[in-house]
Design a protein around this motif. Sequence first.
Motif, short mmCIF file in Angstrom:
data_model
loop_
_atom_site.label_atom_id
_atom_site.label_comp_id
_atom_site.label_asym_id
_atom_site.label_seq_id
_atom_site.Cartn_x
_atom_site.Cartn_y
_atom_site.Cartn_z
N ALA A 16 0.87 -1.20 0.04
CA ALA A 16 -0.01 0.09 0.09
C ALA A 16 1.01 1.35 0.07
CB ALA A 16 -0.87 -0.03 1.29
N GLN A 17 1.92 1.17 0.86
CA GLN A 17 2.91 2.43 0.83
C GLN A 17 3.41 2.62 -0.41
OE1 GLN A 17 5.17 2.04 4.44
NE2 GLN A 17 3.68 3.35 5.19
N ALA A 18 3.97 1.78 -1.03
CA ALA A 18 4.60 1.59 -2.31
C ALA A 18 3.65 2.26 -3.55
CB ALA A 18 5.02 0.13 -3.04
N CYS A 19 2.47 2.14 -3.24
CA CYS A 19 1.35 2.75 -4.15
C CYS A 19 1.07 4.14 -3.63
CB CYS A 19 0.04 1.77 -4.29
SG CYS A 19 0.35 0.11 -4.77
N GLY A 20 1.75 4.57 -2.57
CA GLY A 20 1.20 5.91 -2.16
C GLY A 20 -0.07 6.28 -1.41
N LEU A 21 -0.40 5.12 -0.91
CA LEU A 21 -1.75 5.00 0.02
C LEU A 21 -1.20 5.41 1.60
CD1 LEU A 21 -3.37 2.10 -1.69
CD2 LEU A 21 -3.59 4.76 -2.24
N ALA A 22 -1.98 6.25 1.99
CA ALA A 22 -2.18 6.55 3.52
C ALA A 22 -2.74 5.48 4.01
CB ALA A 22 -2.59 7.84 3.91
N SER A 23 -2.22 4.77 5.33
CA SER A 23 -2.85 3.91 5.99
C SER A 23 -3.19 3.83 7.49
CB SER A 23 -1.71 2.41 5.95
OG SER A 23 -1.18 2.16 4.78
N LEU A 59 -9.51 10.26 7.49
CA LEU A 59 -8.99 10.32 6.47
C LEU A 59 -9.77 10.33 5.07
CD1 LEU A 59 -6.07 7.56 6.50
CD2 LEU A 59 -6.05 9.99 6.58
N ILE A 60 -11.05 10.02 5.16
CA ILE A 60 -12.07 10.01 4.24
C ILE A 60 -12.56 11.59 4.24
CG2 ILE A 60 -14.56 9.47 4.17
CD1 ILE A 60 -13.91 6.69 5.36
N ASP A 61 -12.60 12.11 5.41
CA ASP A 61 -13.06 13.69 5.39
C ASP A 61 -11.99 14.63 5.07
OD1 ASP A 61 -15.62 12.59 6.37
OD2 ASP A 61 -15.33 13.29 8.19
N ASP A 62 -10.80 14.13 4.78
CA ASP A 62 -9.70 15.18 4.56
C ASP A 62 -8.88 14.75 3.61
OD1 ASP A 62 -8.01 17.15 4.69
OD2 ASP A 62 -7.41 16.95 6.62
N PRO A 63 -9.46 14.78 2.33
CA PRO A 63 -8.57 14.40 1.10
C PRO A 63 -7.44 14.89 1.12
CG PRO A 63 -10.76 15.27 0.36
CD PRO A 63 -10.60 15.40 1.85
N ALA A 64 -7.27 16.16 1.50
CA ALA A 64 -5.75 16.73 1.11
C ALA A 64 -4.85 16.35 1.93
CB ALA A 64 -6.14 18.32 1.50
N SER A 65 -5.18 16.19 3.32
CA SER A 65 -4.28 15.30 4.32
C SER A 65 -4.04 13.90 3.83
CB SER A 65 -4.75 15.54 5.78
OG SER A 65 -4.88 16.45 6.21
N ARG A 66 -4.94 13.26 3.54
CA ARG A 66 -4.88 11.79 2.84
C ARG A 66 -3.67 11.86 1.68
NH1 ARG A 66 -9.98 10.65 1.66
NH2 ARG A 66 -9.62 11.13 -0.57
N ALA A 67 -3.78 13.00 0.79
CA ALA A 67 -3.07 12.96 -0.26
C ALA A 67 -1.57 13.44 -0.06
CB ALA A 67 -3.60 14.05 -1.43
N THR A 68 -1.33 14.10 0.95
CA THR A 68 -0.25 14.75 1.60
C THR A 68 0.50 13.45 2.26
OG1 THR A 68 -0.65 16.69 2.09
CG2 THR A 68 0.75 16.39 3.16
N MET A 69 -0.14 12.70 2.91
CA MET A 69 0.47 11.35 3.76
C MET A 69 0.86 10.49 2.65
SD MET A 69 -2.06 10.69 6.91
CE MET A 69 -2.52 11.92 8.20
N GLY A 70 0.13 10.33 1.70
CA GLY A 70 0.47 9.45 0.78
C GLY A 70 1.65 9.69 -0.20
N ARG A 71 1.53 10.82 -0.69
CA ARG A 71 2.93 11.59 -1.24
C ARG A 71 4.12 11.59 -0.60
NH1 ARG A 71 -0.82 15.49 -2.99
NH2 ARG A 71 -0.07 17.06 -1.45
N SER A 72 4.12 11.64 0.86
CA SER A 72 5.25 11.44 1.71
C SER A 72 5.76 10.23 1.62
CB SER A 72 4.90 11.75 3.11
OG SER A 72 4.26 10.77 3.81
N LEU A 73 5.31 9.08 0.86
CA LEU A 73 5.62 7.85 0.90
C LEU A 73 6.55 7.61 -0.38
CD1 LEU A 73 2.40 6.03 2.16
CD2 LEU A 73 4.91 5.90 3.26
N ILE A 74 6.30 8.38 -1.29
CA ILE A 74 6.69 8.21 -2.77
C ILE A 74 7.94 9.23 -2.95
CG2 ILE A 74 6.52 8.42 -5.17
CD1 ILE A 74 3.50 7.92 -4.66
N SER A 75 9.10 8.62 -3.16
CA SER A 75 10.45 9.24 -3.26
C SER A 75 10.38 9.62 -4.78
CB SER A 75 11.55 8.45 -2.68
OG SER A 75 11.77 7.31 -3.48
#
Length: 77
Positions: A16-23, A59-75
């Motif tokens: 999931a993290q390799a796909c950039g998904l906040a968990s 995470l459901i109610d805050d797509p911006a935070s969810r996306a930021t958390m997901g992006r932090s996983l992708i180098s």
Amino acid sequence: VLPSLAEGLPNALLEAQACGLASVVTRVGGNSEIVSHGENGLVVEAGDASGLASALTTLIDDPASRATMGRSLISEP
């Protein structure tokens, strides 16, 4: 979402993290070593159903935070 009561080092979480998904994970096994609460996902105590629901709602109610958390996983290369 990985609501485990016992865990080692879960491949599903790594994938999931390799796909950039906040968990959302429980604080068991290697989960809290992989997920930094508020940085790349959310960590709750094992067996805490209301905490799990709250984390999911966050995470459901805050797509911006969810996306930021997901992006932090992708180098970037």
